[in-house]
Enzyme design. Structure first.
Site, PDB file in Angstrom:
ATOM      1  N   LYS A   1      25.652  18.717  46.529  1.00 33.40           N
ATOM      2  CA  LYS A   1      25.013  19.898  45.951  1.00 33.40           C
ATOM      3  C   LYS A   1      23.491  19.817  46.010  1.00 33.40           C
ATOM      4  CE  LYS A   1      25.942  17.974  41.416  1.00 33.40           C
ATOM      5  NZ  LYS A   1      27.171  17.248  41.280  1.00 33.40           N
TER       6      LYS A   1
ATOM      7  N   LYS B   1      19.665   6.899  46.723  1.00 37.92           N
ATOM      8  CA  LYS B   1      18.974   7.813  45.803  1.00 37.92           C
ATOM      9  C   LYS B   1      17.497   7.466  45.669  1.00 37.92           C
ATOM     10  CE  LYS B   1      22.680  10.044  43.512  1.00 37.92           C
ATOM     11  NZ  LYS B   1      23.319  10.647  42.385  1.00 37.92           N
TER      12      LYS B   1
ATOM     13  N   LYS C   1      28.230  13.407  53.522  1.00 37.43           N
ATOM     14  CA  LYS C   1      29.111  14.002  52.499  1.00 37.43           C
ATOM     15  C   LYS C   1      28.528  15.331  51.998  1.00 37.43           C
ATOM     16  CE  LYS C   1      27.931  12.690  47.871  1.00 37.43           C
ATOM     17  NZ  LYS C   1      28.274  12.367  46.551  1.00 37.43           N
TER      18      LYS C   1
END
Ligand code: ATP
Ligand code: LTN
Length: 334
Positions: free
Chosen positions: A203, A118, A200
């Site tokens: 969204k 992240k 993966k």
């Protein structure tokens, strides 16, 4: 009346209101939550404090939190029997989060792969909250003496950190926390991107064709699955060499309950066109009841606000019991 009785095990999980949930969130997490609510005392919530780690327009964060809350109710989770709440409505999460920070080593937190990923993705905003995220998650879990935490595979490392923190605290102060177990479903635990099946489904992916949102219409679902990346072999079977087809098989199996062998038999001698049409149909049918309920609930703002307040009150009763114990143990004036 006591909400969480002693015989039933407690299940807890939260989901961040960072965007519209995907089919990955549903098959990897939410679908399992709905199944567990009969057998366990369930506590589910919207992790809005976690979402502050990524900059979002305030009105949008509020709207998404309400939507995620409506989605939890749309899963047929009965708010009378279960606790459905919003994390920031129970300040004990932040309070225990701070205390646990002081019982977690910097090096342990620095090992978290999600933080590394992240921080690369949000290079312009690597805030301390992003680093601290798993410790707040540990507080979410430990406050409620949770037995099981249903999550997708990507959260396994955070669960291990939670277990380490709990065990260390318990060995210093006696049995304060229950040490939780992750609950990771066999199917759908890692739904992959439809465009890059090595990644993966997420969204926050820039390519909107890579994911199916829970709010996508049947027409959009059809198109996205039709354009999913496969391979040139045109034979349906499960193999690590065929990540695109294997991912679609995983999705199809999660929706229909069919095993890989049954799926292979069903599509023997057929091409990817037939297979993709069947996958799309199965996804559309799987999501239809959820979408119908969600679309109705999301317009009922007064009901959502009222139900969230009741959820927070029930959650707080349990959370403050644990927090009180912890405060005494660590020597805070209580
Ligand atoms: P993002 O997609 O933006 O990276 P996220 O969806 O991983 O965020 P959350 O919304 O908090 O983050 O995830 C909620 C739950 O969904 C978690 O239990 C997570 O493990 C699960 N989950 C997320 N993506 C997938 C996926 N592709 N397959 C299976 N489970 C998933
Ligand atoms: N970090 C999780 C969301 C989350 C969570 C939790 C999951 C926050 N608190 C407590 C389980 C238990 C995620 O990104 N999926």
């Amino acid at each position: 009346m006591e909400i969480v009785n002693t015989e039933k095990k407690t299940v807890l999980s939260l989901i961040q209101p960072t965007g519209t949930p995907t089919l990955g969130n549903y098959l990897g997490a939410l679908k399992n939550w709905a199944k567990m609510s009969e057998e366990y005392d369930c506590i589910f919530g919207a992790a809005d404090l976690h979402s502050l780690t990524v900059r979002t327009e305030p009105a949008l964060l509020r709207k998404r939190t309400m939507e995620i809350y409506a989605l939890l109710l749309a899963l047929e989770l009965d708010p009378e029997k279960n606790i459905i709440f919003v994390q920031s409505h129970v300040p004990a999460h932040s309070q225990l989060g701070w205390i646990l920070n002081c019982y977690t080593q910097f090096g342990e937190a620095a090992r978290m792969t999600q933080f590394k990923e992240k921080s690369l993705k949000n290079a312009d905003n690597v805030n301390v909250g992003l680093f601290d995220y798993p410790i707040l998650m540990a507080a979410d879990i430990l406050l409620y003496q949770s037995d099981f935490v249903p999550v997708g595979v990507d959260q396994k490392q955070h669960l291990e950190l939670t277990r380490d923190i709990a065990s260390r605290f318990n060995s210093a102060y006696g049995n304060v926390f229950k040490v939780p177990e992750p609950f990771i479903g066999k199917r759908g635990a890692r739904v992959m991107s439809l465009q890059e099946p090595e990644k993966k489904m997420s969204k926050s992916d820039a390519n909107t064709k890579s994911f199916i949102l829970l709010t996508d219409t049947p027409d959009v679902i059809n198109k996205k699955i039709k354009s999913a990346v496969t391979d040139s072999e045109a034979r349906v079977y499960y193999s690590s060499e065929k990540p695109g087809v294997s991912n679609l098989m995983d999705i199809y199996g999660s929706c229909t309950g069919l095993s890989y062998e049954e799926i292979e038999a069903q599509f023997a001698g057929k091409g990817y066109g037939d297979f993709k049409a069947a996958v799309a149909e199965a996804v559309i049918e799987e999501l239809r009841p959820l979408q119908d309920k969600f679309n109705k609930l999301v317009t009922e703002k007064a009901y959502l606000t009222e139900t969230a307040a009741v959820g927070a009150e029930k959650a707080a009763r349990i959370a403050y019991r644990t927090l009180g114990k912890v405060m005494k143990k660590v020597g805070l004036w209580k």
